[in-house]
Design a protein around this motif. Structure first.
Motif, PDB file in Angstrom:
ATOM      1  N   UNK A  99      48.011  43.792  23.249  1.00  0.00           N
ATOM      2  CA  UNK A  99      46.439  43.198  23.799  1.00  0.00           C
ATOM      3  C   UNK A  99      46.245  42.484  24.739  1.00  0.00           C
ATOM      4  N   UNK A 100      46.877  41.689  25.269  1.00  0.00           N
ATOM      5  CA  UNK A 100      46.527  41.116  26.911  1.00  0.00           C
ATOM      6  C   UNK A 100      46.759  41.155  27.614  1.00  0.00           C
ATOM      7  N   UNK A 101      48.636  41.475  27.707  1.00  0.00           N
ATOM      8  CA  UNK A 101      48.891  42.786  28.581  1.00  0.00           C
ATOM      9  C   UNK A 101      48.252  43.363  28.948  1.00  0.00           C
ATOM     10  N   UNK A 102      47.812  44.451  28.197  1.00  0.00           N
ATOM     11  CA  UNK A 102      46.773  45.803  28.756  1.00  0.00           C
ATOM     12  C   UNK A 102      45.991  45.342  28.975  1.00  0.00           C
ATOM     13  N   UNK A 103      45.022  43.777  28.406  1.00  0.00           N
ATOM     14  CA  UNK A 103      43.507  43.245  28.606  1.00  0.00           C
ATOM     15  C   UNK A 103      43.465  42.980  30.118  1.00  0.00           C
ATOM     16  N   UNK A 104      44.646  42.414  30.763  1.00  0.00           N
ATOM     17  CA  UNK A 104      44.975  41.577  31.439  1.00  0.00           C
ATOM     18  C   UNK A 104      45.121  42.940  33.002  1.00  0.00           C
ATOM     19  N   UNK A 105      45.496  43.964  32.824  1.00  0.00           N
ATOM     20  CA  UNK A 105      45.609  44.790  33.420  1.00  0.00           C
ATOM     21  C   UNK A 105      44.888  45.426  34.128  1.00  0.00           C
ATOM     22  N   UNK A 106      43.592  45.929  33.416  1.00  0.00           N
ATOM     23  CA  UNK A 106      42.630  46.484  33.026  1.00  0.00           C
ATOM     24  C   UNK A 106      41.781  45.534  34.251  1.00  0.00           C
ATOM     25  N   UNK A 107      41.697  44.182  33.659  1.00  0.00           N
ATOM     26  CA  UNK A 107      41.290  43.751  34.371  1.00  0.00           C
ATOM     27  C   UNK A 107      41.158  43.650  35.543  1.00  0.00           C
ATOM     28  N   UNK A 108      42.894  42.945  35.730  1.00  0.00           N
ATOM     29  CA  UNK A 108      43.195  44.347  37.364  1.00  0.00           C
ATOM     30  C   UNK A 108      42.390  44.608  38.756  1.00  0.00           C
ATOM     31  N   UNK A 109      42.686  45.950  37.919  1.00  0.00           N
ATOM     32  CA  UNK A 109      41.405  47.452  38.300  1.00  0.00           C
ATOM     33  C   UNK A 109      40.386  47.012  38.904  1.00  0.00           C
ATOM     34  N   UNK A 110      39.664  46.112  37.430  1.00  0.00           N
ATOM     35  CA  UNK A 110      38.558  45.893  37.277  1.00  0.00           C
ATOM     36  C   UNK A 110      38.042  45.490  38.441  1.00  0.00           C
ATOM     37  N   UNK A 111      38.712  43.876  38.454  1.00  0.00           N
ATOM     38  CA  UNK A 111      38.512  43.436  39.722  1.00  0.00           C
ATOM     39  C   UNK A 111      38.901  43.226  40.899  1.00  0.00           C
ATOM     40  N   UNK A 112      40.060  44.126  41.296  1.00  0.00           N
ATOM     41  CA  UNK A 112      40.400  44.481  42.248  1.00  0.00           C
ATOM     42  C   UNK A 112      41.971  44.406  43.088  1.00  0.00           C
ATOM     43  N   UNK A 113      42.126  43.036  42.383  1.00  0.00           N
ATOM     44  CA  UNK A 113      43.429  42.029  41.928  1.00  0.00           C
ATOM     45  C   UNK A 113      44.193  42.935  42.287  1.00  0.00           C
ATOM     46  N   UNK A 114      44.538  44.701  41.498  1.00  0.00           N
ATOM     47  CA  UNK A 114      45.454  45.710  41.858  1.00  0.00           C
ATOM     48  C   UNK A 114      44.794  46.650  42.712  1.00  0.00           C
ATOM     49  N   UNK A 115      45.871  46.716  43.764  1.00  0.00           N
ATOM     50  CA  UNK A 115      45.261  47.857  44.195  1.00  0.00           C
ATOM     51  C   UNK A 115      46.277  48.865  45.035  1.00  0.00           C
ATOM     52  N   UNK A 116      46.039  50.263  45.649  1.00  0.00           N
ATOM     53  CA  UNK A 116      47.141  50.775  45.409  1.00  0.00           C
ATOM     54  C   UNK A 116      47.605  50.814  46.514  1.00  0.00           C
ATOM     55  N   UNK A 117      49.128  51.190  47.104  1.00  0.00           N
ATOM     56  CA  UNK A 117      50.101  50.013  47.728  1.00  0.00           C
ATOM     57  C   UNK A 117      50.452  51.008  48.980  1.00  0.00           C
ATOM     58  N   UNK A 118      49.934  52.419  48.741  1.00  0.00           N
ATOM     59  CA  UNK A 118      50.226  53.142  50.043  1.00  0.00           C
ATOM     60  C   UNK A 118      48.998  53.957  50.750  1.00  0.00           C
ATOM     61  N   UNK A 119      48.510  53.740  51.942  1.00  0.00           N
ATOM     62  CA  UNK A 119      47.227  54.504  52.336  1.00  0.00           C
ATOM     63  C   UNK A 119      47.458  56.233  52.105  1.00  0.00           C
ATOM     64  N   UNK A 120      48.715  57.089  51.985  1.00  0.00           N
ATOM     65  CA  UNK A 120      48.868  58.194  50.859  1.00  0.00           C
ATOM     66  C   UNK A 120      48.592  58.476  49.905  1.00  0.00           C
ATOM     67  N   UNK A 121      49.010  57.186  49.270  1.00  0.00           N
ATOM     68  CA  UNK A 121      47.987  56.653  47.416  1.00  0.00           C
ATOM     69  C   UNK A 121      46.644  56.288  47.770  1.00  0.00           C
ATOM     70  N   UNK A 122      45.829  55.520  48.982  1.00  0.00           N
ATOM     71  CA  UNK A 122      44.820  55.194  48.924  1.00  0.00           C
ATOM     72  C   UNK A 122      44.237  57.140  49.165  1.00  0.00           C
ATOM     73  N   UNK A 123      44.303  57.574  50.121  1.00  0.00           N
ATOM     74  CA  UNK A 123      44.021  58.982  50.989  1.00  0.00           C
ATOM     75  C   UNK A 123      43.619  59.249  49.137  1.00  0.00           C
ATOM     76  N   UNK A 124      44.526  59.699  48.775  1.00  0.00           N
ATOM     77  CA  UNK A 124      44.597  60.806  47.087  1.00  0.00           C
ATOM     78  C   UNK A 124      43.454  60.315  46.184  1.00  0.00           C
ATOM     79  N   UNK A 125      43.114  59.545  46.447  1.00  0.00           N
ATOM     80  CA  UNK A 125      42.045  58.270  45.255  1.00  0.00           C
ATOM     81  C   UNK A 125      41.149  58.732  46.295  1.00  0.00           C
TER      82      UNK A 125
END
Length: 172
Positions: A103-129
């Motif tokens: 649970x802690x791992x899933x929560x931390x991963x979610x928070x990483x996306x919410x806080x912008x700490x985890x971002x798409x790696x490639x410009x192609x992925x960013x464009x697709x999003x």
């Protein structure tokens, strides 16, 4: 329990194997022997949904996996972004590998996306999003702060850390 299930890769090409149709129904999943399985992650779209029966609860993949003996299930409640899901699950697995609880791992991963700490790696992925979100394709990096990208995933079962097994010949 026959109307819910997973369509597995290769089903359209007839590569499911002899005597197999490439579809794992909820009934078939419930009949599996998953005793000792610490974690089942179903990161495809809407894998946590099922049929609600009054007085019985939800009949779906989660219930089938519990009946089969899986300790913990992670599933999605709506259609999910492939790129955001890959990033979320990558962070989730990294944290599990470091010994964090499920649970802690899933929560931390979610928070990483919410806080912008985890971002798409490639410009192609960013464009697709940006294209999939209907937002203009500017030069700005895409972000996954909207709950659509991270809140779909739920965890059920044992929340403690998993036991990692090493084979005798695995490099350390």
């Amino acid at each position: 329990m026959l109307r819910s299930g997973l369509i597995l890769a290769g089903v359209q090409q007839g590569q499911s194997g002899a005597g197999e149709d490439g579809v794992l129904t909820v009934l078939e999943a419930a009949g599996l022997d998953l005793r000792g399985t610490q974690l089942v992650v179903l990161s495809a779209c809407e894998t946590g949904l099922g049929e609600v029966r009054q007085g019985e609860g939800v009949y779906g993949l989660r219930r089938a996996l519990v009946l089969a003996g899986a300790e913990t299930q992670v599933m999605s409640l709506w259609k999910v972004s492939d790129a955001a899901t890959a990033a979320l699950m990558g962070e989730f697995y990294r944290r599990l590998g470091r010994g964090e609880g499920r649970m802690a791992a899933l929560r931390a991963a979610r928070l990483g996306l919410l806080r912008g700490a985890i971002r798409p790696q490639s410009e192609e992925t960013q464009r697709a999003i940006r294209l999939s979100s209907g937002k203009p394709t500017t030069g700005r990096p895409a972000n996954w702060q909207n709950p659509y990208y991270w809140a779909a995933f739920v965890i059920s079962g044992d929340w403690s850390s998993i036991t990692l097994y090493r084979t005798p010949h695995a490099p350390r």
